[in-house]
Design an enzyme around this catalytic site. Sequence first.
Site, PDB file in Angstrom:
ATOM      1  N   LYS A 275       0.840  -1.207   0.000  1.00  0.00           N
ATOM      2  CA  LYS A 275       0.000   0.000   0.000  1.00  0.00           C
ATOM      3  C   LYS A 275       0.866   1.244   0.000  1.00  0.00           C
ATOM      4  O   LYS A 275       2.019   1.197   0.431  1.00  0.00           O
ATOM      5  CB  LYS A 275      -0.865   0.018   1.271  1.00  0.00           C
ATOM      6  CG  LYS A 275      -1.974  -1.008   1.306  1.00  0.00           C
ATOM      7  CD  LYS A 275      -2.762  -0.901   2.609  1.00  0.00           C
ATOM      8  CE  LYS A 275      -3.893  -1.909   2.668  1.00  0.00           C
ATOM      9  NZ  LYS A 275      -4.933  -1.697   1.650  1.00  0.00           N
ATOM     10  N   ARG A 349     -10.340 -11.528   1.514  1.00  0.00           N
ATOM     11  CA  ARG A 349     -11.187 -12.546   0.899  1.00  0.00           C
ATOM     12  C   ARG A 349     -10.514 -13.917   0.933  1.00  0.00           C
ATOM     13  O   ARG A 349     -11.193 -14.939   0.957  1.00  0.00           O
ATOM     14  CB  ARG A 349     -11.556 -12.115  -0.537  1.00  0.00           C
ATOM     15  CG  ARG A 349     -10.382 -11.887  -1.445  1.00  0.00           C
ATOM     16  CD  ARG A 349     -10.741 -11.010  -2.647  1.00  0.00           C
ATOM     17  NE  ARG A 349     -10.906  -9.601  -2.278  1.00  0.00           N
ATOM     18  CZ  ARG A 349     -11.216  -8.640  -3.127  1.00  0.00           C
ATOM     19  NH1 ARG A 349     -11.401  -8.913  -4.409  1.00  0.00           N
ATOM     20  NH2 ARG A 349     -11.352  -7.402  -2.709  1.00  0.00           N
TER      21      ARG A 349
HETATM   22  N1  BES Z   1      -8.085  -3.849   4.282  1.00  0.00           N
HETATM   23  C1  BES Z   1      -8.209  -3.411   2.943  1.00  0.00           C
HETATM   24  C2  BES Z   1      -9.482  -2.597   2.706  1.00  0.00           C
HETATM   25  C3  BES Z   1      -9.554  -1.299   3.429  1.00  0.00           C
HETATM   26  C4  BES Z   1      -9.064  -0.154   2.834  1.00  0.00           C
HETATM   27  C5  BES Z   1     -10.142  -1.199   4.647  1.00  0.00           C
HETATM   28  C6  BES Z   1      -9.156   1.054   3.470  1.00  0.00           C
HETATM   29  C7  BES Z   1     -10.233  -0.004   5.295  1.00  0.00           C
HETATM   30  C8  BES Z   1      -9.751   1.138   4.705  1.00  0.00           C
HETATM   31  C9  BES Z   1      -8.240  -4.602   1.994  1.00  0.00           C
HETATM   32  O1  BES Z   1      -7.477  -5.683   2.385  1.00  0.00           O
HETATM   33  C10 BES Z   1      -7.709  -4.134   0.690  1.00  0.00           C
HETATM   34  O2  BES Z   1      -6.575  -3.780   0.648  1.00  0.00           O
HETATM   35  N2  BES Z   1      -8.548  -4.140  -0.344  1.00  0.00           N
HETATM   36  C11 BES Z   1      -8.151  -3.715  -1.636  1.00  0.00           C
HETATM   37  C12 BES Z   1      -8.764  -4.658  -2.625  1.00  0.00           C
HETATM   38  C13 BES Z   1      -8.169  -4.546  -4.014  1.00  0.00           C
HETATM   39  C14 BES Z   1      -6.696  -4.891  -3.983  1.00  0.00           C
HETATM   40  C15 BES Z   1      -8.909  -5.480  -4.934  1.00  0.00           C
HETATM   41  C16 BES Z   1      -8.663  -2.292  -1.852  1.00  0.00           C
HETATM   42  O3  BES Z   1      -9.717  -1.931  -1.316  1.00  0.00           O
HETATM   43  O4  BES Z   1      -7.963  -1.526  -2.488  1.00  0.00           O
HETATM   44 MN    MN Z   2      -5.465  -5.486   1.762  1.00  0.00          MN
END
Ligand code: BES
Ligand code: MN
Length: 495
Positions: A275, A349
């Site tokens: 991230k 997931r």
């Molecule tokens: N934990 C994150 C989602 C999230 C983002 C929760 C911001 C709270 C605040 C999740 O694991 C994630 O990173 N999801 C990705 C999915 C994508 C890679 C398909 C996302 O939301 O960008």
């Molecule tokens: Mn994630």
Amino acid sequence: MQVRVEQGDITRIATEAICLGIFQGVQRPGGAAGAVDRALDGALSEVLTDGDFSCKKGEVFWLRTHGKIGAKRVLLVGLGSSEKFSADVVREVSAAAARAAKSLSELTTIAHGAGIGGLDPQIAAQATIEGTLLGLYRFEKFKKPEEPIKLERLRIVEHRAEKLEQLQIGARRGQIIAESVCFARDLANEPGQSLPPRELARRAQGLAQELGLRCEVFDEKALEQLGMGGILAVGKGSDEPPRFIVLEYNVTKDSQPIVLAGKGITFDSGGISIKPREGMEAMKYDMSGAAAVLGAMRAVALLKLPISVVGLIAAAENLPSGKAIKPGDVIQISNGKTVEVTNTDAEGRLVLADALVYAQRYNPHAVIDVATLTGACTIALGKEAAGLFSNDESLAQKIQRAAQQTGERVWPLPLYEEYKELIKSEIADIKNSMNKGPLAGASIGAIFLKEFVNYPWAHLDIAGVAYDVESRLYHAKGATGYGVRLLTQLLQNWT
Ligand code: BES
Ligand code: MN
Ligand code: ZN
């Protein structure tokens, strides 16, 4: 906090302060406030008619009583407009009042909204206590508060004997539920550093012991044996090993339980698909789903609800390293399905897939998973509602009803079959992300999960509502504990 319900005359009770709620536009208060007004020779109506206090929702005003009544002070709190009044408004104003009174050692209040033509007394008392306790919450593990909270005793006073029992039931419920929300908030606010999967499991075991629940924790070896390739793959990059946690309340051989499954990523860096640095510190709350499940299990057990409930938590830390899974790797979930991991940041997931497969063995009545699954859900709904996905209309309706009762809003989002096309893989049964622009991200996460269920199921995406929600007066900065009240209400309605 010690909470009590007492019968008495509000003008006679000896207390540091008595808290009264007033609707906007009221000039001559009735009910309990009217009695206090008369005993104070019209001091309340004077404040209201002169416009010193406008009764906006959560606004407060202090009055001295000069020995005319038993209470030393009156704390007026605005209830806002009577048309917008609800149990959630009671929670909000109770939180505002409690914060205003935090330096007193005790506070007496009426159950806001329990008057004639108002809310059911039980609901009014529950909301008053919930709001009070939630409003006073702070995360104090690493910082001593500048202004300490001295409030230790809270009393609800009511003069009509026939209402007492209902008020008592509501107050007790409210206390159990609010303390369970605070339990969940503490977990989600705690940094990843001191709450890795093993520690989350230890906390679950501690809770289970306290409540007399059955608890089982699966370590790496057991995960291997169960073939839980999703949880193992996500945990691989970290020195902190993953865990799968099972909690059982009232489960017998053929009791079709309701299963709650929580995403327990104790820190989500994104893994190799790392991230951006901005705001990454908030990813300690990526176990808010797990926290909600633990909080709800706590509440259900203390309320002794006549229902069987299972809590499942898939816990792992998502970090990059030489051992981490890489984009392009193929893993196998415990039901044998293979997944091409095209994005290691779509890890929730993967761990939930194993949990949802595990849930099948209970022959469950219904399964509800709770997860901070996608940023896309926050884009869609902001911080005002969790995304609700379900393969069962009646289950979705039950959740919507509980949401209305608790003010923990949900909003239905689709699980169209066409979304499945977007996660087809060339080399595996399915892939974990689309990597083709920002299309329906929340629904795609949900459609992935749907591949692993064969029972009535609902998925709550709480990414937006779990943390830093400023629109409710009973929230503090940081974790909201979202889901504990919703799930507990849902299970209570079920009985
Ligand atoms: N934990 C994150 C989602 C999230 C983002 C929760 C911001 C709270 C605040 C999740 O694991 C994630 O990173 N999801 C990705 C999915 C994508 C890679 C398909 C996302 O939301 O960008
Ligand atoms: Mn994630
Ligand atoms: Zn995540």
